[in-house]
Scaffold this motif. Structure first.
Motif, PDB file in Angstrom:
ATOM      1  N   LEU A  42     -51.884  20.481  40.755  1.00  0.00           N
ATOM      2  CA  LEU A  42     -51.155  19.285  41.159  1.00  0.00           C
ATOM      3  C   LEU A  42     -50.032  19.658  42.125  1.00  0.00           C
ATOM      4  CD1 LEU A  42     -50.672  16.265  40.924  1.00  0.00           C
ATOM      5  CD2 LEU A  42     -49.601  16.665  38.702  1.00  0.00           C
ATOM      6  N   ALA A  43     -49.352  20.757  41.854  1.00  0.00           N
ATOM      7  CA  ALA A  43     -48.279  21.212  42.749  1.00  0.00           C
ATOM      8  C   ALA A  43     -48.821  21.526  44.133  1.00  0.00           C
ATOM      9  CB  ALA A  43     -47.598  22.454  42.171  1.00  0.00           C
ATOM     10  N   ARG A  44     -49.952  22.202  44.188  1.00  0.00           N
ATOM     11  CA  ARG A  44     -50.536  22.606  45.479  1.00  0.00           C
ATOM     12  C   ARG A  44     -50.956  21.382  46.290  1.00  0.00           C
ATOM     13  NH1 ARG A  44     -49.391  25.292  49.134  1.00  0.00           N
ATOM     14  NH2 ARG A  44     -50.681  24.428  50.707  1.00  0.00           N
ATOM     15  N   ILE A  45     -51.558  20.391  45.629  1.00  0.00           N
ATOM     16  CA  ILE A  45     -51.962  19.174  46.343  1.00  0.00           C
ATOM     17  C   ILE A  45     -50.734  18.418  46.831  1.00  0.00           C
ATOM     18  CG2 ILE A  45     -53.111  16.929  46.135  1.00  0.00           C
ATOM     19  CD1 ILE A  45     -55.016  18.302  44.099  1.00  0.00           C
ATOM     20  N   ALA A  46     -49.741  18.268  45.965  1.00  0.00           N
ATOM     21  CA  ALA A  46     -48.518  17.562  46.346  1.00  0.00           C
ATOM     22  C   ALA A  46     -47.839  18.266  47.522  1.00  0.00           C
ATOM     23  CB  ALA A  46     -47.570  17.463  45.157  1.00  0.00           C
TER      24      ALA A  46
END
Length: 167
Positions: A42-46
């Motif tokens: 989720l962090a990488r996509i955000a």
């Protein structure tokens, strides 16, 4: 396809605000959520949404400052959300200052394809929408309340004391 800068700005304001709501709902503990171990967290996509926006604009011919330390994904949900807030404002300012309604018809070679500049702005909007959808699925898996985007989410129906409509 946009026919005016104002049209793009209004669309950007709405879509960026919806994306901001999603980013603001992230927590530090949710950032490691992924569909599977070999997929983006989720962090990488955000962070991709945050950092790719200036990158795409520069590719399209709109000069904006790239995000500092863009290759390092923050461990702070607040930092990700706050950085998008700046990127979003910079996006509006740069497009308003550097392009005109007439320039939207000009052709630009982007990613090996010739297209009107107006189409490049549509790609930018669609890009954040696409990744926002991915984030909401991961947020649900992480146990977060998902904010509504184009209407109330299941969580928001409940908060209004109503049952979400059946599928």
């Amino acid at each position: 396809m946009y026919t005016s800068i104002t049209e793009f700005i209004e669309d950007w304001k709405q879509e960026a605000a919806s994306t901001q709501k999603v980013l603001d709902a992230l927590t530090d503990s949710s950032l490691q959520q992924s569909v599977a171990s070999e997929h983006r967290t989720l962090a990488r996509i955000a962070w991709h949404v945050v950092t790719s926006t200036p990158g795409m604009l520069n590719e399209f011919g709109v000069r904006v400052e790239n995000v500092e330390n863009s290759s390092t994904v923050p461990s702070s949900a607040k930092e990700i959300a706050d950085t998008f807030r700046k990127v979003s404002a910079d996006t509006m300012d740069a497009v308003k200052q550097q392009w005109t309604d007439a320039s939207l018809k000009e052709m630009k070679n982007v990613f090996g394809m010739d297209m009107p500049k107006a189409v490049t702005l549509s790609l930018l909007i669609k890009h954040i929408i696409h990744h926002r959808g991915q984030m909401t699925v991961l947020m649900r898996q992480a146990g977060l309340n998902v904010p509504g985007v184009y209407g109330p989410s299941k969580d928001e129906w409940s908060q209004m004391g109503m049952e979400a409509p059946a599928l």
